[in-house]
Design a protein around this motif. Structure first.
Motif, short mmCIF file in Angstrom:
data_model
loop_
_atom_site.label_atom_id
_atom_site.label_comp_id
_atom_site.label_asym_id
_atom_site.label_seq_id
_atom_site.Cartn_x
_atom_site.Cartn_y
_atom_site.Cartn_z
N LEU A 75 43.43 17.51 -3.69
CA LEU A 75 42.52 17.99 -4.97
C LEU A 75 41.62 19.00 -4.23
N PHE A 76 41.14 19.03 -3.01
CA PHE A 76 40.17 19.95 -2.55
C PHE A 76 40.82 20.87 -1.59
N GLY A 77 41.67 20.79 -1.22
CA GLY A 77 42.49 21.75 -0.25
C GLY A 77 41.94 21.61 1.22
N PHE A 78 41.54 20.16 1.28
CA PHE A 78 41.27 20.10 2.90
C PHE A 78 42.34 20.28 3.91
N VAL A 79 41.95 20.92 4.91
CA VAL A 79 43.18 20.93 6.09
C VAL A 79 42.24 20.00 7.44
N PRO A 80 42.87 19.10 8.02
CA PRO A 80 42.48 18.16 9.00
C PRO A 80 42.20 19.37 10.18
N LEU A 81 41.08 19.05 11.00
CA LEU A 81 40.66 19.94 11.90
C LEU A 81 41.51 19.16 13.16
N PRO A 82 41.92 20.31 14.09
CA PRO A 82 42.72 20.02 15.28
C PRO A 82 41.79 18.87 16.19
N LEU A 83 42.62 18.13 16.85
CA LEU A 83 41.92 17.24 17.72
C LEU A 83 40.89 17.91 18.66
N TYR A 84 41.33 18.85 19.40
CA TYR A 84 40.30 19.50 20.29
C TYR A 84 38.74 19.93 19.55
N ILE A 85 38.99 20.31 18.33
CA ILE A 85 37.83 20.81 17.64
C ILE A 85 36.84 19.56 17.61
N LEU A 86 37.57 18.49 16.96
CA LEU A 86 36.71 17.23 16.94
C LEU A 86 36.38 16.64 18.05
N LEU A 87 36.82 16.85 19.26
CA LEU A 87 36.14 16.41 20.55
C LEU A 87 35.20 17.45 20.92
N LEU A 128 28.14 5.56 7.51
CA LEU A 128 28.95 5.58 6.25
C LEU A 128 29.45 7.12 5.93
N VAL A 129 28.36 7.90 5.94
CA VAL A 129 28.78 9.40 5.21
C VAL A 129 29.46 9.94 6.45
N ALA A 130 29.03 9.92 7.78
CA ALA A 130 29.98 10.43 8.79
C ALA A 130 31.62 9.94 8.81
N ALA A 131 31.69 8.79 8.43
CA ALA A 131 32.92 8.27 8.64
C ALA A 131 33.84 8.75 7.34
N THR A 132 33.18 8.65 6.15
CA THR A 132 33.75 9.23 4.96
C THR A 132 33.96 10.62 5.25
N THR A 133 33.14 11.58 5.72
CA THR A 133 33.44 12.91 6.01
C THR A 133 34.75 13.24 6.89
N LEU A 134 34.64 12.37 7.93
CA LEU A 134 35.90 12.54 8.82
C LEU A 134 37.21 12.04 8.07
N ALA A 135 37.05 11.32 7.23
CA ALA A 135 38.37 10.78 6.84
C ALA A 135 38.79 11.58 5.42
N LEU A 136 38.20 12.07 4.96
CA LEU A 136 38.53 12.99 3.53
C LEU A 136 39.60 13.93 3.91
N PRO A 137 39.67 14.71 5.13
CA PRO A 137 40.91 15.60 5.08
C PRO A 137 42.12 14.98 5.43
N TYR A 138 42.06 13.66 5.75
CA TYR A 138 43.46 12.86 6.12
C TYR A 138 43.80 12.12 5.05
N LEU A 139 42.97 11.82 4.00
CA LEU A 139 43.51 11.10 2.82
C LEU A 139 44.25 12.02 1.86
N PRO A 140 45.52 11.61 1.50
CA PRO A 140 46.50 12.71 0.68
C PRO A 140 45.67 13.03 -0.60
N TRP A 141 45.22 12.21 -1.33
CA TRP A 141 44.52 12.59 -2.79
C TRP A 141 43.16 13.63 -2.58
N THR A 142 42.45 13.49 -1.52
CA THR A 142 41.48 14.46 -1.43
C THR A 142 41.79 15.68 -0.73
#
Length: 70
Positions: free
Chosen positions: A33-45, A16-30
């Motif tokens: 609010l926090f200035g999160f930027v999604p990581l590029p796919l190659y970094i996630l891989l 649950l924590v891992a899924a939430t952590t990965l989802a936060l940068p992709y949710l518009p309101w978080t």
């Protein structure tokens, strides 16, 4: 393999924590609010590969440990 299993609650809370952590940068309101930027796919891989390598190494070490000290 998987001789010492994690508890059910530990496993599900980790997922649950891992899924939430990965989802936060992709949710518009978080992201806004926090200035999160999604990581590029190659970094996630790359992170997934490092995590997989860690898990495999850990299982090999446990196999060695239990064979030697059990």
């Amino acid at each position: 393999l998987l001789r010492s299993r994690p508890g059910k609650w530990l496993l599900w809370s980790t997922v649950l924590v891992a899924a939430t952590t990965l989802a936060l940068p992709y949710l518009p309101w978080t992201a806004g609010l926090f200035g999160f930027v999604p990581l590029p796919l190659y970094i996630l891989l790359l992170l997934a590969g490092i995590t997989l390598a860690y898990a495999v190494t850990n299982e090999i070490a446990k196999k060695y440990f239990f064979r030697r000290y059990d």
